[in-house]
Design a protein around this motif. Structure first.
Motif, PDB file in Angstrom:
ATOM      1  N   ALA A  45     -23.723   2.829  25.694  1.00  0.00           N
ATOM      2  CA  ALA A  45     -24.195   4.126  25.208  1.00  0.00           C
ATOM      3  C   ALA A  45     -25.706   4.278  25.350  1.00  0.00           C
ATOM      4  O   ALA A  45     -26.205   5.373  25.595  1.00  0.00           O
ATOM      5  CB  ALA A  45     -23.790   4.316  23.752  1.00  0.00           C
ATOM      6  N   GLU A  46     -26.445   3.202  25.193  1.00  0.00           N
ATOM      7  CA  GLU A  46     -27.904   3.267  25.268  1.00  0.00           C
ATOM      8  C   GLU A  46     -28.372   2.897  26.666  1.00  0.00           C
ATOM      9  O   GLU A  46     -29.019   1.881  26.882  1.00  0.00           O
ATOM     10  CB  GLU A  46     -28.521   2.329  24.220  1.00  0.00           C
ATOM     11  CG  GLU A  46     -28.212   2.719  22.804  1.00  0.00           C
ATOM     12  CD  GLU A  46     -28.773   4.084  22.444  1.00  0.00           C
ATOM     13  OE1 GLU A  46     -29.884   4.420  22.896  1.00  0.00           O
ATOM     14  OE2 GLU A  46     -28.092   4.813  21.721  1.00  0.00           O
ATOM     15  N   HIS A  47     -28.071   3.730  27.628  1.00  0.00           N
ATOM     16  CA  HIS A  47     -28.448   3.464  29.010  1.00  0.00           C
ATOM     17  C   HIS A  47     -29.916   3.821  29.240  1.00  0.00           C
ATOM     18  O   HIS A  47     -30.608   4.320  28.353  1.00  0.00           O
ATOM     19  CB  HIS A  47     -27.537   4.213  29.975  1.00  0.00           C
ATOM     20  CG  HIS A  47     -27.377   5.659  29.644  1.00  0.00           C
ATOM     21  ND1 HIS A  47     -28.285   6.604  30.013  1.00  0.00           N
ATOM     22  CD2 HIS A  47     -26.417   6.302  28.950  1.00  0.00           C
ATOM     23  CE1 HIS A  47     -27.901   7.787  29.573  1.00  0.00           C
ATOM     24  NE2 HIS A  47     -26.763   7.635  28.926  1.00  0.00           N
ATOM     25  N   GLY A  48     -30.410   3.547  30.424  1.00  0.00           N
ATOM     26  CA  GLY A  48     -31.829   3.701  30.737  1.00  0.00           C
ATOM     27  C   GLY A  48     -32.350   5.119  30.607  1.00  0.00           C
ATOM     28  O   GLY A  48     -33.460   5.339  30.124  1.00  0.00           O
TER      29      GLY A  48
ATOM     30  N   VAL B 115     -35.791   9.243  27.681  1.00  0.00           N
ATOM     31  CA  VAL B 115     -36.042  10.568  27.107  1.00  0.00           C
ATOM     32  C   VAL B 115     -35.982  10.600  25.588  1.00  0.00           C
ATOM     33  O   VAL B 115     -36.181  11.652  25.000  1.00  0.00           O
ATOM     34  CB  VAL B 115     -35.051  11.615  27.672  1.00  0.00           C
ATOM     35  CG1 VAL B 115     -35.202  11.751  29.152  1.00  0.00           C
ATOM     36  CG2 VAL B 115     -33.632  11.308  27.294  1.00  0.00           C
ATOM     37  N   ARG B 116     -35.767   9.475  24.937  1.00  0.00           N
ATOM     38  CA  ARG B 116     -35.584   9.467  23.487  1.00  0.00           C
ATOM     39  C   ARG B 116     -36.772  10.041  22.735  1.00  0.00           C
ATOM     40  O   ARG B 116     -36.629  10.859  21.839  1.00  0.00           O
ATOM     41  CB  ARG B 116     -35.297   8.050  23.004  1.00  0.00           C
ATOM     42  CG  ARG B 116     -35.286   7.971  21.478  1.00  0.00           C
ATOM     43  CD  ARG B 116     -34.663   6.734  20.943  1.00  0.00           C
ATOM     44  NE  ARG B 116     -33.238   6.808  21.225  1.00  0.00           N
ATOM     45  CZ  ARG B 116     -32.551   5.838  21.812  1.00  0.00           C
ATOM     46  NH1 ARG B 116     -33.149   4.732  22.161  1.00  0.00           N
ATOM     47  NH2 ARG B 116     -31.273   5.959  22.047  1.00  0.00           N
ATOM     48  N   ASN B 117     -37.990   9.647  23.034  1.00  0.00           N
ATOM     49  CA  ASN B 117     -39.156  10.076  22.270  1.00  0.00           C
ATOM     50  C   ASN B 117     -39.940  11.184  22.960  1.00  0.00           C
ATOM     51  O   ASN B 117     -41.096  11.418  22.631  1.00  0.00           O
ATOM     52  CB  ASN B 117     -40.068   8.869  22.014  1.00  0.00           C
ATOM     53  CG  ASN B 117     -39.384   7.843  21.142  1.00  0.00           C
ATOM     54  OD1 ASN B 117     -38.641   8.188  20.230  1.00  0.00           O
ATOM     55  ND2 ASN B 117     -39.606   6.578  21.433  1.00  0.00           N
ATOM     56  N   ARG B 118     -39.329  11.861  23.881  1.00  0.00           N
ATOM     57  CA  ARG B 118     -40.002  12.954  24.580  1.00  0.00           C
ATOM     58  C   ARG B 118     -39.547  14.294  24.006  1.00  0.00           C
ATOM     59  O   ARG B 118     -38.461  14.413  23.467  1.00  0.00           O
ATOM     60  CB  ARG B 118     -39.701  12.907  26.069  1.00  0.00           C
ATOM     61  CG  ARG B 118     -40.208  11.643  26.718  1.00  0.00           C
ATOM     62  CD  ARG B 118     -39.933  11.668  28.200  1.00  0.00           C
ATOM     63  NE  ARG B 118     -40.331  10.424  28.812  1.00  0.00           N
ATOM     64  CZ  ARG B 118     -41.532  10.193  29.308  1.00  0.00           C
ATOM     65  NH1 ARG B 118     -42.447  11.128  29.256  1.00  0.00           N
ATOM     66  NH2 ARG B 118     -41.818   9.043  29.848  1.00  0.00           N
TER      67      ARG B 118
END
Length: 92
Positions: free
Chosen positions: A64-67, A72-75
């Motif tokens: 689930a936590e792919h690259g 884009v998590r903190n953008r």
């Protein structure tokens, strides 16, 4: 008949349509291969299917936590941030 079909579809005006459909098919193929090869819930071999339900939370978390998601998590969820800033914060 075949030449009229070719003349109708193989024209410069239709190239963007071919490109858009090609990109969509490529994205679908990528997702299909990704799910078949790396999804922990998909089991292709008979031995893996015989194991039943597995509690493999770490493998599922890794899937689930792919690259791209990490990238884009903190953008900010913006496509064109400079244009958004220009119109939301105009210089008076």
């Amino acid at each position: 008949m075949a030449s009229s079909t070719v003349n109708r579809w193989i024209r410069p005006e239709v190239y963007p349509l071919f490109a858009a459909v090609g990109v969509a098919v490529g994205i679908c193929a990528f997702q299909l291969v990704r799910n078949i090869c790396t999804n922990p819930e998909v089991r292709l071999t008979k031995e893996n299917r015989a194991q039943g339900v597995l509690d493999n939370f770490s493998e599922g978390q890794k899937y689930a936590e792919h690259g791209l998601r990490k990238f884009v998590r903190n953008r900010a969820p913006e496509i064109m941030p400079s244009i958004n800033d220009y119109f939301t914060n105009p210089k008076s």
